[in-house]
Design an enzyme around this catalytic site. Structure first.
Site, PDB file in Angstrom:
ATOM      1  N   SER A  65       1.168  -5.317  -7.706  1.00  0.00           N
ATOM      2  CA  SER A  65       0.980  -5.142  -9.149  1.00  0.00           C
ATOM      3  C   SER A  65       1.748  -6.206  -9.941  1.00  0.00           C
ATOM      4  O   SER A  65       2.643  -6.867  -9.412  1.00  0.00           O
ATOM      5  CB  SER A  65       1.449  -3.752  -9.548  1.00  0.00           C
ATOM      6  OG  SER A  65       2.818  -3.643  -9.241  1.00  0.00           O
TER       7      SER A  65
ATOM      8  N   GLU B 288      -4.619  -2.686 -16.408  1.00  0.00           N
ATOM      9  CA  GLU B 288      -5.437  -2.610 -15.198  1.00  0.00           C
ATOM     10  C   GLU B 288      -5.525  -1.129 -14.820  1.00  0.00           C
ATOM     11  O   GLU B 288      -4.505  -0.491 -14.543  1.00  0.00           O
ATOM     12  CB  GLU B 288      -4.746  -3.399 -14.076  1.00  0.00           C
ATOM     13  CG  GLU B 288      -5.542  -3.435 -12.796  1.00  0.00           C
ATOM     14  CD  GLU B 288      -4.790  -4.130 -11.657  1.00  0.00           C
ATOM     15  OE1 GLU B 288      -3.558  -3.986 -11.557  1.00  0.00           O
ATOM     16  OE2 GLU B 288      -5.469  -4.795 -10.855  1.00  0.00           O
TER      17      GLU B 288
ATOM     18  N   GLU C 294       4.000   1.189   1.905  1.00  0.00           N
ATOM     19  CA  GLU C 294       4.448   2.459   2.498  1.00  0.00           C
ATOM     20  C   GLU C 294       3.364   3.525   2.364  1.00  0.00           C
ATOM     21  O   GLU C 294       3.456   4.586   2.981  1.00  0.00           O
ATOM     22  CB  GLU C 294       5.759   2.926   1.841  1.00  0.00           C
ATOM     23  CG  GLU C 294       5.691   3.245   0.359  1.00  0.00           C
ATOM     24  CD  GLU C 294       5.745   2.019  -0.570  1.00  0.00           C
ATOM     25  OE1 GLU C 294       5.328   0.921  -0.143  1.00  0.00           O
ATOM     26  OE2 GLU C 294       6.178   2.184  -1.718  1.00  0.00           O
TER      27      GLU C 294
ATOM     28  N   CYS D 241      -8.635  -5.768  -6.341  1.00  0.00           N
ATOM     29  CA  CYS D 241      -8.117  -6.701  -7.354  1.00  0.00           C
ATOM     30  C   CYS D 241      -9.241  -7.555  -7.915  1.00  0.00           C
ATOM     31  O   CYS D 241      -9.071  -8.209  -8.927  1.00  0.00           O
ATOM     32  CB  CYS D 241      -7.056  -7.585  -6.744  1.00  0.00           C
ATOM     33  SG  CYS D 241      -7.716  -8.633  -5.457  1.00  0.00           S
TER      34      CYS D 241
ATOM     35  N   LYS E  56       6.254  -6.560   5.553  1.00  0.00           N
ATOM     36  CA  LYS E  56       6.623  -5.248   4.983  1.00  0.00           C
ATOM     37  C   LYS E  56       5.366  -4.718   4.296  1.00  0.00           C
ATOM     38  O   LYS E  56       5.082  -5.036   3.148  1.00  0.00           O
ATOM     39  CB  LYS E  56       7.761  -5.434   3.973  1.00  0.00           C
ATOM     40  CG  LYS E  56       8.636  -4.221   3.713  1.00  0.00           C
ATOM     41  CD  LYS E  56       7.939  -2.988   3.181  1.00  0.00           C
ATOM     42  CE  LYS E  56       7.522  -3.088   1.741  1.00  0.00           C
ATOM     43  NZ  LYS E  56       6.653  -1.961   1.320  1.00  0.00           N
TER      44      LYS E  56
ATOM     45  N   PHE F 291      -1.313  -1.481  -1.113  1.00  0.00           N
ATOM     46  CA  PHE F 291      -2.005  -0.416  -0.389  1.00  0.00           C
ATOM     47  C   PHE F 291      -3.506  -0.688  -0.251  1.00  0.00           C
ATOM     48  O   PHE F 291      -4.151  -0.131   0.635  1.00  0.00           O
ATOM     49  CB  PHE F 291      -1.798   0.946  -1.096  1.00  0.00           C
ATOM     50  CG  PHE F 291      -2.692   1.152  -2.299  1.00  0.00           C
ATOM     51  CD1 PHE F 291      -4.011   1.585  -2.143  1.00  0.00           C
ATOM     52  CD2 PHE F 291      -2.239   0.882  -3.583  1.00  0.00           C
ATOM     53  CE1 PHE F 291      -4.847   1.744  -3.246  1.00  0.00           C
ATOM     54  CE2 PHE F 291      -3.064   1.048  -4.684  1.00  0.00           C
ATOM     55  CZ  PHE F 291      -4.371   1.470  -4.514  1.00  0.00           C
TER      56      PHE F 291
END
Ligand code: NAD
Length: 496
Positions: free
Chosen positions: A226, A381, A176, A281, A173, A149
Protein backbone atom coordinates in the site's frame (compact mmCIF):
# COMPACT_ATOMS: atom_id res chain seq x y z
CA UNK A 1 -3.25 -26.07 14.12
CA UNK A 2 -0.75 -25.87 11.27
CA UNK A 3 2.16 -23.58 12.18
CA UNK A 4 3.98 -22.01 9.25
CA UNK A 5 7.75 -22.65 9.53
CA UNK A 6 10.57 -20.25 8.82
CA UNK A 7 12.93 -21.18 6.00
CA UNK A 8 16.51 -20.37 6.98
CA UNK A 9 19.78 -21.80 5.70
CA UNK A 10 17.99 -24.45 3.65
CA UNK A 11 15.93 -25.78 6.58
CA UNK A 12 12.24 -25.36 7.36
CA UNK A 13 12.28 -24.76 11.11
CA UNK A 14 9.55 -23.98 13.64
CA UNK A 15 9.82 -20.47 15.05
CA UNK A 16 10.49 -19.89 18.74
CA UNK A 17 8.29 -16.78 18.61
CA UNK A 18 5.70 -16.04 21.26
CA UNK A 19 3.71 -13.98 18.74
CA UNK A 20 1.62 -15.82 16.18
CA UNK A 21 -0.83 -14.39 13.65
CA UNK A 22 -3.92 -16.27 12.44
CA UNK A 23 -4.18 -17.08 8.73
CA UNK A 24 -7.84 -17.32 7.76
CA UNK A 25 -9.86 -18.65 4.86
CA UNK A 26 -11.64 -15.49 3.65
CA UNK A 27 -14.65 -17.52 2.46
CA UNK A 28 -15.61 -18.53 6.02
CA UNK A 29 -13.07 -16.81 8.30
CA UNK A 30 -11.93 -20.12 9.76
CA UNK A 31 -8.34 -20.14 10.96
CA UNK A 32 -6.33 -22.43 8.66
CA UNK A 33 -2.82 -21.81 10.01
CA UNK A 34 -0.75 -19.60 12.23
CA UNK A 35 2.25 -17.63 11.11
CA UNK A 36 4.98 -16.44 13.47
CA UNK A 37 6.42 -12.99 13.96
CA UNK A 38 10.05 -14.07 13.64
CA UNK A 39 12.20 -13.25 16.66
CA UNK A 40 15.17 -10.90 16.51
CA UNK A 41 17.53 -13.90 16.71
CA UNK A 42 15.72 -15.65 13.84
CA UNK A 43 15.93 -12.52 11.69
CA UNK A 44 19.67 -12.37 12.36
CA UNK A 45 20.05 -16.05 11.48
CA UNK A 46 18.20 -15.52 8.20
CA UNK A 47 20.28 -12.51 7.15
CA UNK A 48 23.53 -14.22 8.23
CA UNK A 49 22.61 -17.38 6.29
CA UNK A 50 21.99 -15.29 3.17
CA UNK A 51 25.29 -13.41 3.64
CA UNK A 52 27.21 -16.67 4.08
CA UNK A 53 25.57 -18.31 1.06
CA UNK A 54 26.38 -15.28 -1.11
CA UNK A 55 30.11 -16.03 -0.81
CA UNK A 56 29.72 -19.25 -2.78
CA UNK A 57 26.56 -18.55 -4.82
CA UNK A 58 28.11 -15.54 -6.56
CA UNK A 59 30.86 -17.86 -7.89
CA UNK A 60 28.40 -20.37 -9.39
CA UNK A 61 28.54 -20.13 -13.22
CA UNK A 62 25.70 -18.21 -14.78
CA UNK A 63 24.57 -21.20 -16.86
CA UNK A 64 24.21 -23.27 -13.68
CA UNK A 65 22.14 -20.52 -12.08
CA UNK A 66 19.99 -20.47 -15.23
CA UNK A 67 19.53 -24.25 -15.06
CA UNK A 68 18.23 -23.94 -11.49
CA UNK A 69 15.55 -21.61 -12.88
CA UNK A 70 14.69 -24.06 -15.67
CA UNK A 71 14.22 -26.88 -13.16
CA UNK A 72 12.19 -24.58 -10.90
CA UNK A 73 9.97 -23.49 -13.77
CA UNK A 74 9.26 -27.14 -14.67
CA UNK A 75 8.40 -27.96 -11.04
CA UNK A 76 6.09 -24.95 -10.71
CA UNK A 77 4.28 -26.06 -13.86
CA UNK A 78 4.04 -29.61 -12.55
CA UNK A 79 2.50 -28.31 -9.31
CA UNK A 80 0.35 -25.63 -10.93
CA UNK A 81 -3.01 -27.04 -9.75
CA UNK A 82 -1.74 -27.77 -6.26
CA UNK A 83 -0.34 -24.24 -5.90
CA UNK A 84 -3.62 -22.83 -7.25
CA UNK A 85 -5.56 -24.73 -4.61
CA UNK A 86 -3.36 -23.57 -1.72
CA UNK A 87 -3.54 -20.01 -3.03
CA UNK A 88 -7.34 -20.14 -3.43
CA UNK A 89 -7.84 -21.27 0.12
CA UNK A 90 -5.82 -18.52 1.75
CA UNK A 91 -6.84 -15.66 -0.59
CA UNK A 92 -10.37 -16.70 -1.57
CA UNK A 93 -9.52 -16.31 -5.30
CA UNK A 94 -11.40 -18.55 -7.70
CA UNK A 95 -9.34 -21.56 -8.79
CA UNK A 96 -8.93 -20.19 -12.30
CA UNK A 97 -7.78 -16.80 -11.06
CA UNK A 98 -5.45 -18.42 -8.50
CA UNK A 99 -3.85 -20.43 -11.29
CA UNK A 100 -3.44 -17.18 -13.22
CA UNK A 101 -1.57 -15.71 -10.22
CA UNK A 102 0.81 -18.70 -10.27
CA UNK A 103 1.18 -18.63 -14.06
CA UNK A 104 2.24 -14.99 -14.18
CA UNK A 105 4.94 -15.91 -11.66
CA UNK A 106 6.07 -18.90 -13.71
CA UNK A 107 6.57 -16.54 -16.65
CA UNK A 108 9.04 -14.53 -14.58
CA UNK A 109 10.98 -17.69 -13.70
CA UNK A 110 11.17 -18.46 -17.44
CA UNK A 111 12.56 -14.98 -17.96
CA UNK A 112 15.08 -15.48 -15.13
CA UNK A 113 16.39 -18.55 -17.00
CA UNK A 114 17.63 -16.11 -19.69
CA UNK A 115 19.91 -14.49 -17.16
CA UNK A 116 23.14 -15.00 -19.12
CA UNK A 117 22.06 -12.83 -22.02
CA UNK A 118 20.49 -10.31 -19.64
CA UNK A 119 23.79 -9.96 -17.76
CA UNK A 120 25.97 -9.25 -20.76
CA UNK A 121 28.12 -6.15 -20.38
CA UNK A 122 29.51 -3.89 -23.09
CA UNK A 123 32.89 -3.74 -24.80
CA UNK A 124 34.73 -1.19 -26.90
CA UNK A 125 38.13 -1.96 -28.36
CA UNK A 126 40.79 0.74 -28.74
CA UNK A 127 39.32 3.42 -26.50
CA UNK A 128 42.95 4.60 -26.49
CA UNK A 129 45.92 3.13 -28.38
CA UNK A 130 46.05 -0.55 -27.36
CA UNK A 131 43.48 0.07 -24.64
CA UNK A 132 40.10 -1.68 -24.35
CA UNK A 133 37.14 -0.99 -22.08
CA UNK A 134 34.57 -3.59 -21.09
CA UNK A 135 31.95 -3.88 -18.40
CA UNK A 136 30.75 -6.76 -16.23
CA UNK A 137 27.42 -7.01 -14.44
CA UNK A 138 27.96 -8.35 -10.92
CA UNK A 139 25.48 -9.25 -8.15
CA UNK A 140 24.96 -6.93 -5.18
CA UNK A 141 24.88 -9.36 -2.25
CA UNK A 142 21.92 -10.02 0.04
CA UNK A 143 18.61 -8.64 -1.25
CA UNK A 144 15.24 -8.65 0.51
CA UNK A 145 11.62 -8.65 -0.63
CA UNK A 146 8.44 -7.64 1.19
CA UNK A 147 5.24 -8.71 -0.55
CA UNK A 148 1.49 -7.95 -0.31
CA UNK A 149 -1.44 -10.29 0.17
CA UNK A 150 -3.04 -9.91 -3.24
CA UNK A 151 -0.62 -11.97 -5.38
CA UNK A 152 1.10 -14.44 -3.02
CA UNK A 153 2.67 -16.40 -5.91
CA UNK A 154 3.26 -13.84 -8.65
CA UNK A 155 4.83 -11.08 -6.58
CA UNK A 156 7.36 -13.19 -4.62
CA UNK A 157 8.21 -14.69 -8.04
CA UNK A 158 8.75 -11.18 -9.45
CA UNK A 159 11.54 -10.87 -6.92
CA UNK A 160 13.61 -13.83 -5.73
CA UNK A 161 14.10 -15.71 -9.05
CA UNK A 162 15.45 -12.59 -10.77
CA UNK A 163 17.65 -11.63 -7.81
CA UNK A 164 19.02 -15.16 -7.33
CA UNK A 165 19.56 -15.77 -11.05
CA UNK A 166 21.72 -12.62 -11.01
CA UNK A 167 23.91 -14.23 -8.32
CA UNK A 168 22.43 -12.64 -5.19
CA UNK A 169 20.95 -14.35 -2.15
CA UNK A 170 17.53 -13.39 -0.82
CA UNK A 171 15.37 -12.94 2.28
CA UNK A 172 11.64 -12.91 1.53
CA UNK A 173 9.07 -11.55 4.00
CA UNK A 174 5.69 -12.43 2.48
CA UNK A 175 2.34 -11.05 3.61
CA UNK A 176 1.28 -12.46 6.97
CA UNK A 177 -2.24 -12.81 5.51
CA UNK A 178 -1.33 -15.56 3.02
CA UNK A 179 2.05 -17.18 3.80
CA UNK A 180 1.16 -20.74 2.72
CA UNK A 181 1.70 -20.19 -1.01
CA UNK A 182 5.15 -18.58 -0.55
CA UNK A 183 6.11 -21.46 1.77
CA UNK A 184 5.22 -23.99 -0.94
CA UNK A 185 7.17 -21.90 -3.48
CA UNK A 186 10.22 -22.21 -1.22
CA UNK A 187 9.76 -26.00 -0.85
CA UNK A 188 9.68 -26.39 -4.62
CA UNK A 189 12.78 -24.19 -4.93
CA UNK A 190 14.64 -26.65 -2.66
CA UNK A 191 13.35 -29.54 -4.77
CA UNK A 192 14.69 -27.74 -7.85
CA UNK A 193 18.16 -27.89 -6.29
CA UNK A 194 18.56 -24.41 -4.74
CA UNK A 195 21.65 -24.50 -2.50
CA UNK A 196 21.21 -23.85 1.22
CA UNK A 197 20.96 -20.18 2.19
CA UNK A 198 20.29 -18.85 -1.29
CA UNK A 199 16.67 -18.14 -0.30
CA UNK A 200 15.25 -17.55 3.20
CA UNK A 201 11.58 -16.96 4.05
CA UNK A 202 10.84 -15.11 7.29
CA UNK A 203 7.47 -14.05 8.63
CA UNK A 204 5.95 -11.21 10.55
CA UNK A 205 4.99 -7.56 10.07
CA UNK A 206 6.47 -4.12 10.72
CA UNK A 207 9.16 -5.20 13.22
CA UNK A 208 10.56 -7.81 10.87
CA UNK A 209 10.42 -5.37 7.94
CA UNK A 210 12.22 -2.74 10.02
CA UNK A 211 14.97 -5.25 10.74
CA UNK A 212 15.45 -5.82 6.99
CA UNK A 213 15.43 -2.07 6.36
CA UNK A 214 18.14 -1.38 8.91
CA UNK A 215 20.54 -4.33 8.52
CA UNK A 216 23.73 -3.20 6.75
CA UNK A 217 24.16 -6.64 5.15
CA UNK A 218 21.08 -6.06 3.00
CA UNK A 219 21.93 -4.16 -0.16
CA UNK A 220 18.57 -3.89 -1.92
CA UNK A 221 14.92 -3.96 -0.90
CA UNK A 222 11.98 -4.74 -3.19
CA UNK A 223 8.58 -3.84 -1.79
CA UNK A 224 5.04 -4.18 -3.10
CA UNK A 225 2.07 -2.99 -1.04
CA UNK A 226 0.00 0.00 0.00
CA UNK A 227 0.97 3.65 -0.41
CA UNK A 228 1.76 4.61 3.20
CA UNK A 229 3.92 1.53 3.73
CA UNK A 230 5.53 1.94 0.30
CA UNK A 231 6.56 5.51 1.07
CA UNK A 232 7.88 4.47 4.48
CA UNK A 233 9.93 1.64 2.95
CA UNK A 234 11.40 3.90 0.29
CA UNK A 235 12.24 6.71 2.70
CA UNK A 236 13.69 4.43 5.39
CA UNK A 237 15.55 2.10 3.03
CA UNK A 238 17.19 4.90 1.06
CA UNK A 239 18.06 6.76 4.30
CA UNK A 240 19.86 3.56 5.31
CA UNK A 241 21.75 3.71 1.98
CA UNK A 242 19.97 0.76 0.36
CA UNK A 243 18.76 0.46 -3.17
CA UNK A 244 14.95 0.41 -3.02
CA UNK A 245 12.16 -0.30 -5.49
CA UNK A 246 8.74 0.28 -3.93
CA UNK A 247 5.53 -0.51 -5.80
CA UNK A 248 2.50 1.05 -4.15
CA UNK A 249 -1.24 1.61 -4.58
CA UNK A 250 -3.20 2.67 -7.61
CA UNK A 251 -6.34 4.14 -9.11
CA UNK A 252 -6.64 2.91 -12.67
CA UNK A 253 -8.89 4.59 -15.23
CA UNK A 254 -10.43 3.23 -18.41
CA UNK A 255 -11.47 5.84 -20.95
CA UNK A 256 -14.47 4.86 -23.07
CA UNK A 257 -14.75 6.73 -26.37
CA UNK A 258 -18.16 6.85 -28.06
CA UNK A 259 -16.73 5.09 -31.15
CA UNK A 260 -15.63 2.04 -29.11
CA UNK A 261 -17.27 -1.37 -29.46
CA UNK A 262 -19.94 -1.27 -26.73
CA UNK A 263 -20.04 -5.00 -25.95
CA UNK A 264 -16.26 -5.17 -25.67
CA UNK A 265 -16.32 -2.16 -23.35
CA UNK A 266 -18.92 -3.66 -21.05
CA UNK A 267 -17.18 -7.03 -20.82
CA UNK A 268 -13.84 -5.35 -20.18
CA UNK A 269 -15.23 -3.09 -17.45
CA UNK A 270 -17.04 -5.88 -15.63
CA UNK A 271 -14.06 -8.27 -15.63
CA UNK A 272 -11.40 -5.67 -14.86
CA UNK A 273 -13.30 -4.01 -12.01
CA UNK A 274 -14.71 -6.96 -10.06
CA UNK A 275 -12.25 -9.72 -11.07
CA UNK A 276 -10.26 -10.90 -8.01
CA UNK A 277 -12.83 -8.90 -5.97
CA UNK A 278 -11.16 -5.71 -7.24
CA UNK A 279 -8.03 -6.57 -5.24
CA UNK A 280 -5.57 -6.08 -8.08
CA UNK A 281 -3.20 -3.14 -8.26
CA UNK A 282 -4.10 -2.97 -11.97
CA UNK A 283 -7.89 -3.36 -11.49
CA UNK A 284 -9.96 -0.76 -13.32
CA UNK A 285 -11.65 1.25 -10.59
CA UNK A 286 -12.72 4.29 -12.65
CA UNK A 287 -14.51 4.31 -16.02
CA UNK A 288 -14.39 7.68 -17.79
CA UNK A 289 -17.20 7.86 -20.36
CA UNK A 290 -16.55 10.42 -23.08
CA UNK A 291 -19.59 12.18 -24.58
CA UNK A 292 -22.39 9.88 -25.66
CA UNK A 293 -20.65 6.77 -24.31
CA UNK A 294 -22.24 7.56 -20.93
CA UNK A 295 -25.51 6.21 -22.33
CA UNK A 296 -24.02 2.73 -21.89
CA UNK A 297 -24.06 2.94 -18.07
CA UNK A 298 -27.49 1.19 -17.73
CA UNK A 299 -26.22 -1.76 -19.80
CA UNK A 300 -23.06 -1.87 -17.72
CA UNK A 301 -25.22 -1.96 -14.60
CA UNK A 302 -27.29 -4.78 -16.03
CA UNK A 303 -24.14 -6.80 -16.85
CA UNK A 304 -22.58 -6.19 -13.44
CA UNK A 305 -25.76 -7.15 -11.62
CA UNK A 306 -25.51 -10.68 -13.09
CA UNK A 307 -22.07 -11.26 -11.62
CA UNK A 308 -21.74 -12.94 -8.25
CA UNK A 309 -18.97 -13.91 -5.87
CA UNK A 310 -18.53 -17.41 -4.53
CA UNK A 311 -16.23 -20.00 -3.07
CA UNK A 312 -12.96 -20.83 -4.85
CA UNK A 313 -14.21 -24.14 -6.25
CA UNK A 314 -17.61 -22.83 -7.36
CA UNK A 315 -17.22 -22.81 -11.16
CA UNK A 316 -20.10 -20.35 -11.59
CA UNK A 317 -18.55 -17.72 -9.30
CA UNK A 318 -16.82 -14.79 -11.01
CA UNK A 319 -14.71 -13.84 -8.03
CA UNK A 320 -14.15 -14.64 -4.36
CA UNK A 321 -14.39 -12.87 -1.01
CA UNK A 322 -12.18 -9.95 -0.05
CA UNK A 323 -9.18 -10.87 2.08
CA UNK A 324 -10.43 -10.04 5.59
CA UNK A 325 -13.39 -8.85 7.63
CA UNK A 326 -11.44 -5.61 8.18
CA UNK A 327 -11.03 -5.07 4.43
CA UNK A 328 -14.75 -5.74 3.93
CA UNK A 329 -15.72 -3.21 6.63
CA UNK A 330 -13.44 -0.58 5.05
CA UNK A 331 -14.93 -1.13 1.58
CA UNK A 332 -18.47 -0.89 2.96
CA UNK A 333 -17.62 2.35 4.79
CA UNK A 334 -16.24 3.84 1.57
CA UNK A 335 -19.42 2.83 -0.30
CA UNK A 336 -21.48 4.63 2.39
CA UNK A 337 -19.27 7.70 2.08
CA UNK A 338 -19.69 7.71 -1.69
CA UNK A 339 -23.45 7.94 -1.26
CA UNK A 340 -23.17 10.62 1.42
CA UNK A 341 -20.92 12.70 -0.81
CA UNK A 342 -23.46 12.66 -3.65
CA UNK A 343 -22.45 9.88 -6.04
CA UNK A 344 -25.34 7.79 -7.41
CA UNK A 345 -25.17 4.22 -6.09
CA UNK A 346 -26.38 2.24 -9.10
CA UNK A 347 -25.53 -1.18 -7.60
CA UNK A 348 -24.87 -1.76 -3.92
CA UNK A 349 -22.69 -4.73 -2.98
CA UNK A 350 -23.02 -4.26 0.76
CA UNK A 351 -24.69 -7.01 2.77
CA UNK A 352 -23.86 -9.59 0.09
CA UNK A 353 -24.38 -13.22 1.11
CA UNK A 354 -23.24 -16.46 -0.46
CA UNK A 355 -25.32 -19.53 0.21
CA UNK A 356 -23.80 -21.86 2.77
CA UNK A 357 -20.97 -19.44 3.63
CA UNK A 358 -22.54 -16.90 5.99
CA UNK A 359 -19.25 -15.82 7.57
CA UNK A 360 -17.32 -15.03 4.38
CA UNK A 361 -16.01 -11.55 3.50
CA UNK A 362 -18.39 -11.12 0.59
CA UNK A 363 -18.89 -7.84 -1.23
CA UNK A 364 -21.20 -7.80 -4.24
CA UNK A 365 -20.45 -5.89 -7.45
CA UNK A 366 -20.87 -2.18 -6.75
CA UNK A 367 -21.36 0.59 -9.30
CA UNK A 368 -21.39 4.33 -8.80
CA UNK A 369 -22.21 6.96 -11.43
CA UNK A 370 -21.83 10.73 -11.24
CA UNK A 371 -18.53 10.40 -9.37
CA UNK A 372 -16.52 13.63 -8.94
CA UNK A 373 -12.78 14.02 -8.40
CA UNK A 374 -13.17 15.45 -4.88
CA UNK A 375 -15.10 12.44 -3.51
CA UNK A 376 -13.37 9.96 -1.22
CA UNK A 377 -14.38 7.02 -3.44
CA UNK A 378 -12.30 8.64 -6.18
CA UNK A 379 -9.40 9.81 -4.05
CA UNK A 380 -8.87 6.57 -2.10
CA UNK A 381 -7.90 3.17 -3.42
CA UNK A 382 -10.97 1.08 -2.47
CA UNK A 383 -9.43 -2.32 -3.31
CA UNK A 384 -12.83 -4.00 -3.61
CA UNK A 385 -15.30 -4.84 -6.42
CA UNK A 386 -16.37 -1.21 -6.85
CA UNK A 387 -16.44 0.69 -10.14
CA UNK A 388 -16.77 4.50 -10.29
CA UNK A 389 -18.24 6.04 -13.45
CA UNK A 390 -17.20 9.57 -14.39
CA UNK A 391 -17.94 11.68 -17.41
CA UNK A 392 -15.79 13.81 -19.73
CA UNK A 393 -16.86 15.99 -22.64
CA UNK A 394 -13.92 14.98 -24.79
CA UNK A 395 -10.64 13.04 -24.83
CA UNK A 396 -8.68 16.10 -23.74
CA UNK A 397 -10.74 16.36 -20.54
CA UNK A 398 -10.38 12.64 -19.87
CA UNK A 399 -6.59 12.84 -20.24
CA UNK A 400 -6.45 15.91 -17.96
CA UNK A 401 -8.47 14.08 -15.29
CA UNK A 402 -6.14 11.06 -15.32
CA UNK A 403 -2.99 13.18 -15.40
CA UNK A 404 -4.19 15.12 -12.33
CA UNK A 405 -4.57 11.86 -10.38
CA UNK A 406 -1.62 11.21 -8.05
CA UNK A 407 -1.34 7.53 -9.07
CA UNK A 408 0.11 6.22 -12.32
CA UNK A 409 0.06 2.42 -12.36
CA UNK A 410 -2.20 1.51 -15.29
CA UNK A 411 -4.87 2.95 -17.55
CA UNK A 412 -6.67 2.03 -20.70
CA UNK A 413 -8.59 3.48 -23.63
CA UNK A 414 -11.31 1.74 -25.63
CA UNK A 415 -11.76 3.27 -29.06
CA UNK A 416 -11.79 2.47 -32.77
CA UNK A 417 -9.84 5.62 -33.58
CA UNK A 418 -6.12 5.19 -34.12
CA UNK A 419 -5.70 8.93 -33.72
CA UNK A 420 -7.40 8.98 -30.30
CA UNK A 421 -5.40 5.94 -29.15
CA UNK A 422 -2.11 7.46 -30.34
CA UNK A 423 -2.82 10.75 -28.61
CA UNK A 424 -3.80 8.93 -25.40
CA UNK A 425 -0.70 6.72 -25.30
CA UNK A 426 1.54 9.71 -25.90
CA UNK A 427 0.01 12.26 -23.50
CA UNK A 428 -1.05 10.08 -20.60
CA UNK A 429 1.16 10.27 -17.49
CA UNK A 430 0.74 6.65 -16.47
CA UNK A 431 3.36 3.91 -16.74
CA UNK A 432 1.28 1.08 -18.28
CA UNK A 433 -1.24 1.80 -21.00
CA UNK A 434 -3.79 -0.51 -22.60
CA UNK A 435 -5.42 0.13 -25.98
CA UNK A 436 -8.61 -1.93 -26.07
CA UNK A 437 -6.96 -4.00 -23.29
CA UNK A 438 -8.28 -3.23 -19.80
CA UNK A 439 -5.43 -4.64 -17.66
CA UNK A 440 -2.15 -4.10 -19.51
CA UNK A 441 0.27 -5.98 -17.25
CA UNK A 442 3.42 -6.45 -19.35
CA UNK A 443 4.98 -9.89 -19.75
CA UNK A 444 8.35 -10.37 -18.03
CA UNK A 445 10.58 -9.54 -21.01
CA UNK A 446 9.29 -5.97 -20.50
CA UNK A 447 9.22 -4.41 -17.02
CA UNK A 448 6.29 -3.58 -14.72
CA UNK A 449 6.49 0.18 -15.02
CA UNK A 450 4.14 2.05 -12.65
CA UNK A 451 4.67 5.82 -12.37
CA UNK A 452 4.00 8.69 -9.97
CA UNK A 453 2.47 7.71 -6.59
CA UNK A 454 2.29 4.04 -7.67
CA UNK A 455 6.07 3.60 -7.64
CA UNK A 456 9.00 4.98 -5.67
CA UNK A 457 12.42 4.19 -7.06
CA UNK A 458 14.21 4.03 -10.39
CA UNK A 459 14.41 0.48 -11.69
CA UNK A 460 11.18 -1.52 -11.98
CA UNK A 461 10.29 -5.19 -11.53
CA UNK A 462 11.37 -7.95 -13.95
CA UNK A 463 12.53 -7.39 -17.54
CA UNK A 464 15.92 -5.74 -18.05
CA UNK A 465 15.23 -3.25 -15.27
CA UNK A 466 15.20 -5.96 -12.58
CA UNK A 467 18.65 -7.07 -13.69
CA UNK A 468 19.88 -3.49 -13.33
CA UNK A 469 18.21 -3.25 -9.93
CA UNK A 470 19.81 -6.40 -8.55
CA UNK A 471 23.32 -5.80 -9.94
CA UNK A 472 26.26 -3.42 -10.13
CA UNK A 473 28.17 -2.60 -13.29
CA UNK A 474 31.94 -2.83 -13.16
CA UNK A 475 33.82 -1.14 -15.99
CA UNK A 476 37.35 -2.33 -16.74
CA UNK A 477 39.83 -0.37 -18.82
CA UNK A 478 42.77 -2.54 -19.79
CA UNK A 479 46.07 -2.39 -21.64
CA UNK A 480 48.52 -5.22 -22.25
CA UNK A 481 52.07 -4.11 -23.06
CA UNK A 482 53.76 -5.77 -26.01
CA UNK A 483 56.47 -3.93 -27.88
CA UNK A 484 55.51 -0.26 -27.37
CA UNK A 485 58.38 2.03 -26.53
CA UNK A 486 58.36 3.17 -22.89
CA UNK A 487 57.43 6.83 -22.69
CA UNK A 488 57.59 9.07 -19.65
CA UNK A 489 54.82 9.55 -17.06
CA UNK A 490 51.45 10.76 -18.34
CA UNK A 491 50.34 13.81 -16.37
CA UNK A 492 47.05 14.28 -18.24
CA UNK A 493 43.71 12.54 -17.58
CA UNK A 494 43.51 11.46 -21.24
CA UNK A 495 44.20 7.88 -22.24
CA UNK A 496 47.19 7.83 -24.52
P1 NAD B 1 0.33 -3.62 2.90
O1 NAD B 1 1.08 -2.37 2.60
O2 NAD B 1 -0.61 -3.62 4.02
O3 NAD B 1 1.36 -4.83 3.19
C1 NAD B 1 2.40 -5.12 2.29
C2 NAD B 1 3.58 -5.72 3.08
O4 NAD B 1 4.08 -4.73 3.99
C3 NAD B 1 3.20 -6.93 3.92
O5 NAD B 1 4.24 -7.89 3.83
C4 NAD B 1 3.08 -6.37 5.32
O6 NAD B 1 3.41 -7.30 6.32
C5 NAD B 1 4.07 -5.23 5.33
N1 NAD B 1 3.68 -4.12 6.22
C6 NAD B 1 2.41 -3.76 6.55
N2 NAD B 1 2.44 -2.67 7.35
C7 NAD B 1 3.74 -2.34 7.50
C8 NAD B 1 4.41 -1.29 8.20
N3 NAD B 1 3.74 -0.39 8.90
N4 NAD B 1 5.75 -1.24 8.13
C9 NAD B 1 6.44 -2.14 7.42
N5 NAD B 1 5.87 -3.15 6.73
C10 NAD B 1 4.53 -3.26 6.77
O7 NAD B 1 -0.39 -4.04 1.52
P2 NAD B 1 -1.45 -5.19 1.28
O8 NAD B 1 -2.75 -4.77 1.84
O9 NAD B 1 -0.88 -6.50 1.64
O10 NAD B 1 -1.54 -5.17 -0.34
C11 NAD B 1 -2.43 -4.37 -1.05
C12 NAD B 1 -1.76 -3.12 -1.56
O11 NAD B 1 -0.68 -3.48 -2.40
C13 NAD B 1 -2.68 -2.26 -2.43
O12 NAD B 1 -2.49 -0.91 -2.10
C14 NAD B 1 -2.21 -2.54 -3.85
O13 NAD B 1 -2.44 -1.50 -4.78
C15 NAD B 1 -0.74 -2.71 -3.62
N6 NAD B 1 -0.12 -3.44 -4.70
C16 NAD B 1 0.61 -2.73 -5.59
C17 NAD B 1 1.18 -3.37 -6.68
C18 NAD B 1 1.99 -2.60 -7.68
O14 NAD B 1 2.65 -3.23 -8.48
N7 NAD B 1 2.00 -1.30 -7.66
C19 NAD B 1 0.99 -4.75 -6.86
C20 NAD B 1 0.22 -5.44 -5.92
C21 NAD B 1 -0.33 -4.77 -4.84
Amino acid sequence: MRQVPLFIGGEFTPSQSEHWIDVTNPANNEVIAQVPSATEAEMTQAIDAAAEAFKSWKEVPVSERARLMLRYQALLKGHHDELGEILSQETGKTFEDAKGDVWRGIEVVEHAANVASLMMGETVENVGRGIDTYSYIQPLGVCAGITPFNFPAMIPLWMFPMAIACGNTFVLKPSEQDPLTPTRLAELFVEAGAPKGVLQVVHGGKDQVDRLLSDPAIKAISFVGSVPVGRYIYETGTRNMKRVQSFAGAKNHMVVMPDADKDQVINALVGASVGAAGQRCMAISVAVFVGEAQQWIPELKEAMSKVRPGCWNDKEASYGPVISAKAKARIEQLIARGEEQGAKLELDGRGCQVEGMPNGNWVGPTLFSGVKADMDIYKEEIFGPVLNCMEAENLEQAIALINANPYGNGCSIFTNSGGAARRFQHEIEVGQVGINIPIPVPLPFFSFTGWKGSFYGDQHAYGKQAVRFYTETKTVTSRWFSSEPVTGPNFSINLK
